[in-house]
Design a protein around this motif. Sequence first.
Motif, PDB file in Angstrom:
ATOM      1  N   LEU A 109       5.836  -5.145  -4.592  1.00 16.77           N
ATOM      2  CA  LEU A 109       4.928  -4.988  -3.461  1.00 16.77           C
ATOM      3  C   LEU A 109       3.496  -5.153  -3.950  1.00 16.77           C
ATOM      4  CD1 LEU A 109       4.548  -4.240  -0.439  1.00 16.77           C
ATOM      5  CD2 LEU A 109       4.361  -1.854  -1.165  1.00 16.77           C
ATOM      6  N   TRP A 148       0.721  -5.508  -1.555  1.00 10.81           N
ATOM      7  CA  TRP A 148      -0.097  -4.711  -0.646  1.00 10.81           C
ATOM      8  C   TRP A 148       0.641  -4.530   0.671  1.00 10.81           C
ATOM      9  CZ3 TRP A 148      -1.109  -7.368   3.813  1.00 10.81           C
ATOM     10  CH2 TRP A 148      -1.167  -8.766   3.759  1.00 10.81           C
ATOM     11  N   SER A 149       0.194  -3.580   1.458  1.00  3.17           N
ATOM     12  CA  SER A 149       0.720  -3.385   2.809  1.00  3.17           C
ATOM     13  C   SER A 149      -0.437  -2.967   3.700  1.00  3.17           C
ATOM     14  CB  SER A 149       1.826  -2.329   2.841  1.00  3.17           C
ATOM     15  OG  SER A 149       1.326  -1.067   2.464  1.00  3.17           O
ATOM     16  N   ARG A 150      -0.247  -3.186   4.989  1.00  3.52           N
ATOM     17  CA  ARG A 150      -1.321  -2.834   5.930  1.00  3.52           C
ATOM     18  C   ARG A 150      -0.718  -2.434   7.269  1.00  3.52           C
ATOM     19  NH1 ARG A 150      -6.848  -6.111   7.556  1.00  3.52           N
ATOM     20  NH2 ARG A 150      -7.555  -4.535   9.025  1.00  3.52           N
ATOM     21  N   ASN A 151      -1.267  -1.375   7.847  1.00  3.13           N
ATOM     22  CA  ASN A 151      -0.858  -0.912   9.166  1.00  3.13           C
ATOM     23  C   ASN A 151      -1.814  -1.506  10.203  1.00  3.13           C
ATOM     24  OD1 ASN A 151      -0.207   0.484  11.486  1.00  3.13           O
ATOM     25  ND2 ASN A 151      -0.141   2.498  10.501  1.00  3.13           N
ATOM     26  N   ALA A 193      10.927  -1.840   2.857  1.00  2.00           N
ATOM     27  CA  ALA A 193       9.487  -1.824   3.107  1.00  2.00           C
ATOM     28  C   ALA A 193       9.036  -0.468   3.639  1.00  2.00           C
ATOM     29  CB  ALA A 193       9.123  -2.924   4.099  1.00  2.00           C
ATOM     30  N   CYS A 194       9.831   0.099   4.555  1.00  2.00           N
ATOM     31  CA  CYS A 194       9.478   1.407   5.117  1.00  2.00           C
ATOM     32  C   CYS A 194      10.707   1.981   5.809  1.00  2.00           C
ATOM     33  CB  CYS A 194       8.317   1.289   6.101  1.00  2.00           C
ATOM     34  SG  CYS A 194       8.659   0.240   7.528  1.00  2.00           S
ATOM     35  N   TYR A 216       3.677  -6.385   5.102  1.00  2.00           N
ATOM     36  CA  TYR A 216       3.919  -6.127   3.690  1.00  2.00           C
ATOM     37  C   TYR A 216       3.908  -7.446   2.937  1.00  2.00           C
ATOM     38  CZ  TYR A 216       5.464  -1.681   5.603  1.00  2.00           C
ATOM     39  OH  TYR A 216       5.503  -0.486   6.275  1.00  2.00           O
ATOM     40  N   CYS A 217       3.309  -7.443   1.757  1.00  2.00           N
ATOM     41  CA  CYS A 217       3.229  -8.652   0.952  1.00  2.00           C
ATOM     42  C   CYS A 217       3.858  -8.382  -0.420  1.00  2.00           C
ATOM     43  CB  CYS A 217       1.784  -9.108   0.798  1.00  2.00           C
ATOM     44  SG  CYS A 217       1.577 -10.658  -0.101  1.00  2.00           S
ATOM     45  N   TYR A 218       4.834  -9.227  -0.792  1.00  2.00           N
ATOM     46  CA  TYR A 218       5.544  -9.108  -2.066  1.00  2.00           C
ATOM     47  C   TYR A 218       5.328 -10.370  -2.893  1.00  2.00           C
ATOM     48  CZ  TYR A 218       8.228  -5.441   0.365  1.00  2.00           C
ATOM     49  OH  TYR A 218       8.604  -4.321   1.067  1.00  2.00           O
TER      50      TYR A 218
END
Length: 452
Positions: free
Chosen positions: A175, A177-180, A130-131, A167-169
Amino acid sequence: MVRWMVILSPAAALLGAMAIFSAGKNSHWPSFRGPNASGVAEGYPLPAAWNVEASEKVRWKTPIPGLGLSSPIVWENRIFLSTAVSGQEKAGLRIGLYGDVESVKDDTVHRWIVYCLDKRTGKIIWDRTACSGVPKIKRHPKSTHANSTLATDGKRIVAFFGSEGIYCYDLEGTLLWSRNLGVLDSGFFSAPRAQWGFGSSPIIFEDTAIVQCDVQKGSFIAALRLADGSEVWRARRDEVPTWGTPAIYQSGGKAQVIVNGFRHIGGYDARTGRELWKMRGGGDIPVPTPLVFGDMVFITNAHGSQAPIYAIRLDASGDISLRGGQSSNEFVAWSLNRDGSYMATPIVYGGYLYNCRWNGVLSGYEPRSGTRLFQQRLGGGTSAFTASPVAADGKIYIASEEGDVYVVKAGAKYELLAKNPLGEVCMATPAISEGTLFFRTQKHLIAISERR
Protein backbone atom coordinates in the motif's frame (compact mmCIF):
# COMPACT_ATOMS: atom_id res chain seq x y z
CA MET A 1 -25.31 24.85 -39.83
CA VAL A 2 -23.62 21.54 -39.01
CA ARG A 3 -19.84 21.39 -39.50
CA TRP A 4 -18.70 17.90 -40.40
CA MET A 5 -16.23 15.97 -42.47
CA VAL A 6 -16.93 13.87 -45.52
CA ILE A 7 -18.76 10.68 -44.59
CA LEU A 8 -16.41 7.73 -44.95
CA SER A 9 -17.34 4.77 -47.08
CA PRO A 10 -17.45 1.45 -45.19
CA ALA A 11 -14.14 0.46 -46.83
CA ALA A 12 -12.44 3.71 -45.82
CA ALA A 13 -13.87 3.48 -42.32
CA LEU A 14 -12.57 -0.08 -42.00
CA LEU A 15 -9.07 0.99 -43.05
CA GLY A 16 -9.14 3.86 -40.57
CA ALA A 17 -10.30 1.63 -37.74
CA MET A 18 -7.71 -1.02 -38.49
CA ALA A 19 -5.00 1.65 -38.58
CA ILE A 20 -6.04 2.80 -35.12
CA PHE A 21 -6.48 -0.59 -33.49
CA SER A 22 -3.78 -2.68 -35.21
CA ALA A 23 -0.76 -0.51 -34.50
CA GLY A 24 0.82 -3.41 -32.65
CA LYS A 25 0.24 -6.25 -30.25
CA ASN A 26 -0.45 -5.11 -26.71
CA SER A 27 -0.63 -7.38 -23.69
CA HIS A 28 -2.04 -4.67 -21.43
CA TRP A 29 -5.68 -4.08 -20.51
CA PRO A 30 -4.98 -1.40 -17.89
CA SER A 31 -8.42 -0.09 -16.90
CA PHE A 32 -12.13 -0.37 -17.62
CA ARG A 33 -12.63 -1.47 -21.27
CA GLY A 34 -8.90 -1.67 -21.92
CA PRO A 35 -6.72 0.81 -23.83
CA ASN A 36 -8.47 4.20 -23.84
CA ALA A 37 -11.74 2.42 -22.95
CA SER A 38 -11.98 1.19 -26.56
CA GLY A 39 -12.97 -2.39 -25.68
CA VAL A 40 -10.68 -3.62 -28.48
CA ALA A 41 -7.51 -5.77 -28.40
CA GLU A 42 -6.06 -7.04 -31.68
CA GLY A 43 -3.13 -9.19 -32.78
CA TYR A 44 -4.12 -12.69 -31.63
CA PRO A 45 -6.73 -15.30 -32.61
CA LEU A 46 -9.69 -15.70 -30.28
CA PRO A 47 -12.24 -18.53 -30.19
CA ALA A 48 -15.81 -18.12 -31.37
CA ALA A 49 -17.06 -21.15 -29.45
CA TRP A 50 -16.11 -22.87 -26.21
CA ASN A 51 -17.63 -25.09 -23.52
CA VAL A 52 -17.00 -24.15 -19.90
CA GLU A 53 -18.81 -27.19 -18.51
CA ALA A 54 -16.61 -29.55 -20.55
CA SER A 55 -13.50 -27.37 -20.04
CA GLU A 56 -13.11 -26.94 -23.80
CA LYS A 57 -10.86 -23.94 -24.53
CA VAL A 58 -10.89 -23.08 -20.81
CA ARG A 59 -7.33 -22.31 -19.73
CA TRP A 60 -8.24 -21.96 -16.08
CA LYS A 61 -11.09 -21.09 -13.72
CA THR A 62 -10.31 -19.49 -10.36
CA PRO A 63 -12.85 -18.97 -7.55
CA ILE A 64 -13.18 -15.34 -6.37
CA PRO A 65 -15.04 -14.83 -3.07
CA GLY A 66 -17.60 -12.12 -2.43
CA LEU A 67 -19.46 -9.97 -4.93
CA GLY A 68 -18.01 -7.59 -7.47
CA LEU A 69 -18.98 -6.11 -10.82
CA SER A 70 -15.51 -4.68 -11.40
CA SER A 71 -13.75 -5.94 -14.51
CA PRO A 72 -10.36 -7.64 -14.46
CA ILE A 73 -7.42 -5.53 -15.62
CA VAL A 74 -4.18 -6.89 -17.06
CA TRP A 75 -0.57 -5.76 -17.01
CA GLU A 76 1.94 -8.09 -18.64
CA ASN A 77 1.48 -11.48 -16.94
CA ARG A 78 -0.63 -10.30 -14.03
CA ILE A 79 -4.37 -9.79 -13.58
CA PHE A 80 -5.81 -7.50 -10.91
CA LEU A 81 -9.36 -7.65 -9.60
CA SER A 82 -11.41 -6.32 -6.67
CA THR A 83 -14.24 -7.77 -4.62
CA ALA A 84 -16.33 -7.09 -1.51
CA VAL A 85 -17.01 -9.96 0.86
CA SER A 86 -20.19 -9.64 2.91
CA GLY A 87 -20.78 -11.13 6.33
CA GLN A 88 -24.19 -12.21 5.06
CA GLU A 89 -24.11 -15.90 4.23
CA LYS A 90 -26.30 -15.74 1.13
CA ALA A 91 -25.42 -12.34 -0.31
CA GLY A 92 -26.22 -12.37 -4.01
CA LEU A 93 -27.38 -10.53 -7.09
CA ARG A 94 -30.87 -10.30 -8.52
CA ILE A 95 -30.62 -10.20 -12.30
CA GLY A 96 -33.18 -9.53 -15.02
CA LEU A 97 -35.30 -6.79 -16.55
CA TYR A 98 -37.00 -5.08 -13.62
CA GLY A 99 -37.35 -1.62 -12.12
CA ASP A 100 -37.12 -2.14 -8.35
CA VAL A 101 -35.43 0.91 -6.81
CA GLU A 102 -35.10 -0.36 -3.22
CA SER A 103 -31.71 -1.04 -1.66
CA VAL A 104 -30.38 -4.33 -0.32
CA LYS A 105 -30.52 -4.56 3.49
CA ASP A 106 -27.12 -5.87 4.58
CA ASP A 107 -25.54 -4.22 7.61
CA THR A 108 -22.93 -6.91 8.16
CA VAL A 109 -19.21 -6.21 8.23
CA HIS A 110 -17.69 -6.37 4.72
CA ARG A 111 -14.10 -6.77 3.55
CA TRP A 112 -12.90 -4.94 0.43
CA ILE A 113 -10.12 -6.96 -1.23
CA VAL A 114 -7.72 -6.49 -4.16
CA TYR A 115 -6.43 -9.65 -5.87
CA CYS A 116 -3.40 -10.28 -8.08
CA LEU A 117 -3.45 -13.43 -10.23
CA ASP A 118 -1.03 -15.06 -12.64
CA LYS A 119 -2.42 -14.52 -16.13
CA ARG A 120 -1.08 -17.84 -17.42
CA THR A 121 -2.30 -20.12 -14.63
CA GLY A 122 -4.99 -18.26 -12.68
CA LYS A 123 -3.06 -18.81 -9.46
CA ILE A 124 -3.54 -16.09 -6.84
CA ILE A 125 -0.19 -14.34 -6.31
CA TRP A 126 -1.35 -12.01 -3.54
CA ASP A 127 -4.44 -10.46 -2.01
CA ARG A 128 -4.81 -7.38 0.15
CA THR A 129 -7.71 -6.28 2.32
CA ALA A 130 -8.04 -2.55 1.69
CA CYS A 131 -10.53 -1.98 4.51
CA SER A 132 -13.33 -3.60 6.48
CA GLY A 133 -16.53 -2.43 8.12
CA VAL A 134 -20.24 -1.91 7.56
CA PRO A 135 -20.78 -0.24 4.15
CA LYS A 136 -21.53 3.47 4.46
CA ILE A 137 -23.96 3.30 1.51
CA LYS A 138 -26.36 0.49 0.58
CA ARG A 139 -26.37 -1.23 -2.81
CA HIS A 140 -28.95 -2.02 -5.50
CA PRO A 141 -30.07 -5.69 -5.83
CA LYS A 142 -28.00 -6.02 -9.02
CA SER A 143 -25.12 -3.89 -7.75
CA THR A 144 -22.20 -4.74 -5.45
CA HIS A 145 -19.86 -2.87 -3.13
CA ALA A 146 -16.99 -3.43 -5.60
CA ASN A 147 -18.36 -2.07 -8.88
CA SER A 148 -15.43 0.15 -9.85
CA THR A 149 -12.72 -1.40 -12.02
CA LEU A 150 -9.10 -0.95 -10.98
CA ALA A 151 -6.60 1.06 -13.04
CA THR A 152 -2.85 0.67 -13.48
CA ASP A 153 0.04 2.48 -15.17
CA GLY A 154 2.31 -0.55 -14.86
CA LYS A 155 3.83 0.75 -11.62
CA ARG A 156 0.81 1.38 -9.41
CA ILE A 157 -2.71 0.01 -9.02
CA VAL A 158 -5.56 2.33 -8.08
CA ALA A 159 -8.59 0.77 -6.36
CA PHE A 160 -11.70 2.88 -5.75
CA PHE A 161 -14.38 1.63 -3.37
CA GLY A 162 -16.61 4.71 -3.32
CA SER A 163 -17.47 5.77 0.24
CA GLU A 164 -14.88 3.31 1.56
CA GLY A 165 -12.08 5.28 -0.07
CA ILE A 166 -9.42 5.07 -2.75
CA TYR A 167 -6.26 2.96 -2.35
CA CYS A 168 -3.01 2.86 -4.30
CA TYR A 169 -0.72 -0.20 -4.33
CA ASP A 170 2.45 -1.13 -6.13
CA LEU A 171 2.38 -4.26 -8.29
CA GLU A 172 3.63 -6.38 -5.38
CA GLY A 173 0.71 -5.36 -3.17
CA THR A 174 2.43 -2.76 -0.97
CA LEU A 175 0.00 0.00 0.00
CA LEU A 176 1.47 3.32 -1.13
CA TRP A 177 -1.33 5.61 0.03
CA SER A 178 -5.06 5.79 0.67
CA ARG A 179 -7.55 8.62 0.76
CA ASN A 180 -11.09 9.07 2.05
CA LEU A 181 -13.21 11.11 -0.39
CA GLY A 182 -16.18 11.23 1.97
CA VAL A 183 -19.59 9.57 1.76
CA LEU A 184 -20.44 9.20 -1.93
CA ASP A 185 -24.19 8.62 -1.97
CA SER A 186 -25.24 7.25 -5.35
CA GLY A 187 -28.84 6.40 -6.01
CA PHE A 188 -31.94 7.52 -7.84
CA PHE A 189 -31.98 11.31 -7.46
CA SER A 190 -35.78 11.42 -7.38
CA ALA A 191 -35.91 8.78 -4.60
CA PRO A 192 -32.95 9.59 -2.31
CA ARG A 193 -33.73 6.72 0.06
CA ALA A 194 -32.73 4.33 -2.75
CA GLN A 195 -28.97 3.92 -2.42
CA TRP A 196 -27.51 1.91 -5.29
CA GLY A 197 -23.75 1.87 -4.73
CA PHE A 198 -20.89 3.69 -6.41
CA GLY A 199 -19.96 2.67 -9.97
CA SER A 200 -17.53 5.04 -11.71
CA SER A 201 -14.03 3.65 -12.21
CA PRO A 202 -10.79 5.64 -11.91
CA ILE A 203 -8.68 6.32 -14.99
CA ILE A 204 -5.00 7.21 -15.13
CA PHE A 205 -3.73 10.18 -17.12
CA GLU A 206 -0.05 11.05 -17.01
CA ASP A 207 0.80 11.25 -13.29
CA THR A 208 -2.77 11.51 -11.99
CA ALA A 209 -5.76 9.31 -11.20
CA ILE A 210 -8.98 10.97 -12.34
CA VAL A 211 -12.23 10.16 -10.53
CA GLN A 212 -15.80 11.15 -11.39
CA CYS A 213 -17.95 11.43 -8.27
CA ASP A 214 -21.53 12.30 -9.25
CA VAL A 215 -23.63 11.85 -6.12
CA GLN A 216 -26.74 13.17 -4.37
CA LYS A 217 -24.96 16.24 -2.97
CA GLY A 218 -21.67 17.86 -3.94
CA SER A 219 -20.84 16.15 -7.25
CA PHE A 220 -17.32 16.68 -8.61
CA ILE A 221 -14.57 15.38 -10.86
CA ALA A 222 -11.01 15.46 -9.56
CA ALA A 223 -7.44 14.53 -10.39
CA LEU A 224 -5.30 12.97 -7.64
CA ARG A 225 -1.52 12.79 -7.82
CA LEU A 226 -0.43 9.16 -8.25
CA ALA A 227 2.64 9.71 -6.11
CA ASP A 228 0.78 10.50 -2.89
CA GLY A 229 -2.98 10.93 -3.49
CA SER A 230 -2.93 14.69 -3.10
CA GLU A 231 -5.47 16.68 -5.10
CA VAL A 232 -4.18 18.35 -8.28
CA TRP A 233 -7.52 19.87 -9.29
CA ARG A 234 -11.23 19.54 -8.61
CA ALA A 235 -14.19 20.74 -10.70
CA ARG A 236 -17.60 20.93 -9.08
CA ARG A 237 -20.54 19.59 -11.08
CA ASP A 238 -24.24 20.44 -10.93
CA GLU A 239 -25.15 16.80 -11.46
CA VAL A 240 -27.32 13.99 -10.11
CA PRO A 241 -25.80 10.58 -9.35
CA THR A 242 -24.24 8.89 -12.36
CA TRP A 243 -22.20 5.69 -12.77
CA GLY A 244 -20.16 6.19 -15.95
CA THR A 245 -16.36 6.09 -16.13
CA PRO A 246 -14.56 9.07 -17.73
CA ALA A 247 -12.63 8.80 -21.01
CA ILE A 248 -9.58 10.66 -22.30
CA TYR A 249 -9.10 12.35 -25.69
CA GLN A 250 -5.67 13.67 -26.70
CA SER A 251 -4.80 15.76 -29.75
CA GLY A 252 -2.01 18.21 -30.54
CA GLY A 253 -0.58 18.11 -27.04
CA LYS A 254 -3.94 18.89 -25.47
CA ALA A 255 -6.03 16.44 -23.49
CA GLN A 256 -9.58 16.43 -22.24
CA VAL A 257 -11.53 14.27 -19.82
CA ILE A 258 -14.99 13.43 -21.18
CA VAL A 259 -17.83 12.43 -18.87
CA ASN A 260 -21.38 11.19 -19.28
CA GLY A 261 -24.18 12.83 -17.35
CA PHE A 262 -27.81 13.93 -17.20
CA ARG A 263 -27.52 17.63 -16.41
CA HIS A 264 -23.87 17.84 -17.41
CA ILE A 265 -22.37 15.74 -20.19
CA GLY A 266 -19.07 17.44 -20.96
CA GLY A 267 -15.35 17.79 -21.43
CA TYR A 268 -12.70 19.17 -19.06
CA ASP A 269 -9.06 20.03 -19.54
CA ALA A 270 -7.29 16.93 -18.23
CA ARG A 271 -4.43 18.94 -16.70
CA THR A 272 -6.34 21.79 -15.04
CA GLY A 273 -9.99 20.72 -14.72
CA ARG A 274 -11.17 23.74 -16.71
CA GLU A 275 -14.56 23.13 -18.35
CA LEU A 276 -14.30 23.01 -22.17
CA TRP A 277 -17.83 22.12 -23.26
CA LYS A 278 -21.07 20.78 -21.85
CA MET A 279 -24.57 19.69 -22.80
CA ARG A 280 -27.80 18.57 -21.15
CA GLY A 281 -30.28 15.93 -22.13
CA GLY A 282 -30.86 12.21 -22.22
CA GLY A 283 -31.39 9.52 -19.65
CA ASP A 284 -31.46 10.44 -15.98
CA ILE A 285 -29.49 7.36 -14.86
CA PRO A 286 -26.31 7.63 -16.99
CA VAL A 287 -24.09 4.54 -16.88
CA PRO A 288 -22.21 4.01 -20.20
CA THR A 289 -18.69 5.40 -20.61
CA PRO A 290 -18.04 7.97 -23.37
CA LEU A 291 -16.57 6.21 -26.42
CA VAL A 292 -13.82 8.14 -28.21
CA PHE A 293 -13.21 7.30 -31.87
CA GLY A 294 -10.99 9.51 -33.98
CA ASP A 295 -12.12 13.12 -33.50
CA MET A 296 -15.55 12.15 -32.18
CA VAL A 297 -17.03 10.89 -28.96
CA PHE A 298 -20.22 8.83 -28.71
CA ILE A 299 -22.33 9.47 -25.61
CA THR A 300 -25.35 7.32 -24.84
CA ASN A 301 -27.67 6.86 -21.89
CA ALA A 302 -31.22 5.79 -21.20
CA HIS A 303 -34.01 5.76 -18.60
CA GLY A 304 -36.46 8.50 -19.49
CA SER A 305 -38.13 9.66 -22.68
CA GLN A 306 -35.10 10.30 -24.90
CA ALA A 307 -32.59 7.44 -24.52
CA PRO A 308 -30.23 9.14 -26.99
CA ILE A 309 -27.02 8.41 -28.82
CA TYR A 310 -24.99 11.58 -29.43
CA ALA A 311 -22.08 11.86 -31.86
CA ILE A 312 -20.07 14.88 -30.70
CA ARG A 313 -17.14 16.62 -32.36
CA LEU A 314 -14.21 16.89 -30.01
CA ASP A 315 -13.38 20.47 -30.98
CA ALA A 316 -16.61 21.41 -29.16
CA SER A 317 -16.71 24.46 -26.90
CA GLY A 318 -19.31 26.13 -24.71
CA ASP A 319 -22.85 24.85 -24.24
CA ILE A 320 -23.62 22.52 -27.16
CA SER A 321 -27.04 21.30 -25.95
CA LEU A 322 -29.60 20.52 -28.64
CA ARG A 323 -32.56 22.88 -28.58
CA GLY A 324 -36.05 23.09 -30.06
CA GLY A 325 -36.22 19.61 -31.55
CA GLN A 326 -32.74 19.72 -33.08
CA SER A 327 -30.99 16.43 -33.84
CA SER A 328 -27.67 18.12 -34.70
CA ASN A 329 -25.86 21.43 -34.43
CA GLU A 330 -22.39 22.86 -34.94
CA PHE A 331 -20.77 20.35 -32.60
CA VAL A 332 -23.32 17.52 -32.39
CA ALA A 333 -22.83 15.70 -35.69
CA TRP A 334 -25.93 13.54 -35.27
CA SER A 335 -28.16 12.10 -32.60
CA LEU A 336 -30.80 9.40 -32.35
CA ASN A 337 -33.53 9.18 -29.73
CA ARG A 338 -34.81 5.87 -28.34
CA ASP A 339 -31.67 4.00 -29.52
CA GLY A 340 -29.54 4.64 -26.44
CA SER A 341 -28.03 2.13 -24.03
CA TYR A 342 -28.98 1.95 -20.36
CA MET A 343 -26.02 -0.06 -19.04
CA ALA A 344 -23.54 -1.17 -21.71
CA THR A 345 -20.97 1.10 -23.34
CA PRO A 346 -21.03 0.94 -27.19
CA ILE A 347 -18.06 -0.16 -29.25
CA VAL A 348 -16.56 0.91 -32.60
CA TYR A 349 -14.89 -1.97 -34.41
CA GLY A 350 -14.02 -2.65 -38.02
CA GLY A 351 -15.37 0.74 -39.03
CA TYR A 352 -18.84 0.29 -37.50
CA LEU A 353 -20.51 1.41 -34.29
CA TYR A 354 -22.35 -1.25 -32.26
CA ASN A 355 -24.72 -0.53 -29.40
CA CYS A 356 -26.44 -3.13 -27.21
CA ARG A 357 -29.41 -1.99 -25.20
CA TRP A 358 -30.36 -3.35 -21.79
CA ASN A 359 -32.98 -5.70 -23.30
CA GLY A 360 -30.47 -7.23 -25.72
CA VAL A 361 -31.38 -5.28 -28.86
CA LEU A 362 -28.11 -4.93 -30.78
CA SER A 363 -27.81 -2.27 -33.49
CA GLY A 364 -25.04 -1.52 -35.95
CA TYR A 365 -24.43 1.98 -37.34
CA GLU A 366 -22.26 3.89 -39.77
CA PRO A 367 -20.46 6.04 -37.18
CA ARG A 368 -20.01 9.19 -39.26
CA SER A 369 -23.63 9.52 -40.32
CA GLY A 370 -25.58 7.58 -37.69
CA THR A 371 -27.25 5.45 -40.38
CA ARG A 372 -28.53 2.26 -38.81
CA LEU A 373 -27.36 -0.83 -40.69
CA PHE A 374 -29.11 -3.55 -38.73
CA GLN A 375 -31.05 -4.21 -35.53
CA GLN A 376 -31.29 -7.65 -33.95
CA ARG A 377 -32.37 -8.96 -30.56
CA LEU A 378 -29.96 -11.20 -28.66
CA GLY A 379 -31.70 -13.77 -26.50
CA GLY A 380 -35.42 -14.25 -26.16
CA GLY A 381 -36.39 -10.81 -24.90
CA THR A 382 -36.24 -11.70 -21.21
CA SER A 383 -32.47 -11.40 -20.74
CA ALA A 384 -30.81 -8.24 -19.45
CA PHE A 385 -27.40 -7.06 -20.68
CA THR A 386 -25.20 -5.10 -18.27
CA ALA A 387 -21.66 -6.00 -19.37
CA SER A 388 -20.23 -3.93 -22.22
CA PRO A 389 -19.18 -5.55 -25.50
CA VAL A 390 -15.51 -6.18 -26.29
CA ALA A 391 -13.97 -7.09 -29.65
CA ALA A 392 -10.98 -8.75 -31.27
CA ASP A 393 -10.10 -11.02 -34.18
CA GLY A 394 -13.13 -9.91 -36.22
CA LYS A 395 -15.56 -10.84 -33.45
CA ILE A 396 -17.68 -8.98 -30.91
CA TYR A 397 -18.33 -10.61 -27.53
CA ILE A 398 -21.51 -9.66 -25.64
CA ALA A 399 -22.44 -11.29 -22.33
CA SER A 400 -25.96 -11.44 -20.88
CA GLU A 401 -26.59 -11.29 -17.15
CA GLU A 402 -27.48 -14.99 -17.25
CA GLY A 403 -23.94 -15.69 -18.44
CA ASP A 404 -24.61 -16.45 -22.11
CA VAL A 405 -21.89 -14.95 -24.33
CA TYR A 406 -23.09 -14.04 -27.82
CA VAL A 407 -20.29 -13.94 -30.41
CA VAL A 408 -21.19 -11.74 -33.39
CA LYS A 409 -19.14 -11.41 -36.57
CA ALA A 410 -18.06 -7.80 -37.11
CA GLY A 411 -19.57 -6.21 -40.20
CA ALA A 412 -22.42 -4.25 -41.71
CA LYS A 413 -24.78 -7.25 -41.44
CA TYR A 414 -25.73 -9.20 -38.35
CA GLU A 415 -24.22 -12.69 -38.15
CA LEU A 416 -24.26 -14.71 -34.92
CA LEU A 417 -21.28 -17.06 -34.76
CA ALA A 418 -21.96 -18.76 -31.42
CA LYS A 419 -23.71 -18.60 -28.08
CA ASN A 420 -21.59 -19.84 -25.17
CA PRO A 421 -22.91 -20.30 -21.62
CA LEU A 422 -20.51 -19.50 -18.79
CA GLY A 423 -22.71 -21.33 -16.29
CA GLU A 424 -22.97 -18.38 -13.88
CA VAL A 425 -24.27 -14.83 -13.66
CA CYS A 426 -22.03 -12.43 -15.62
CA MET A 427 -22.47 -8.66 -15.25
CA ALA A 428 -18.85 -7.49 -15.49
CA THR A 429 -17.27 -6.40 -18.76
CA PRO A 430 -14.61 -8.95 -19.85
CA ALA A 431 -10.95 -8.22 -20.53
CA ILE A 432 -8.75 -9.41 -23.42
CA SER A 433 -5.00 -10.00 -23.43
CA GLU A 434 -2.75 -11.93 -25.83
CA GLY A 435 -5.49 -14.11 -27.25
CA THR A 436 -7.31 -14.83 -24.00
CA LEU A 437 -10.72 -13.64 -22.85
CA PHE A 438 -11.15 -13.12 -19.10
CA PHE A 439 -14.75 -13.32 -17.85
CA ARG A 440 -15.59 -12.32 -14.30
CA THR A 441 -18.71 -14.24 -13.20
CA GLN A 442 -20.48 -14.12 -9.85
CA LYS A 443 -18.13 -16.71 -8.37
CA HIS A 444 -15.12 -17.10 -10.68
CA LEU A 445 -12.62 -15.55 -13.02
CA ILE A 446 -12.54 -17.66 -16.19
CA ALA A 447 -9.84 -17.60 -18.90
CA ILE A 448 -10.98 -18.64 -22.42
CA SER A 449 -8.46 -19.17 -25.22
CA GLU A 450 -7.75 -21.17 -28.37
CA ARG A 451 -4.60 -22.47 -26.65
CA ARG A 452 -4.39 -24.22 -23.30
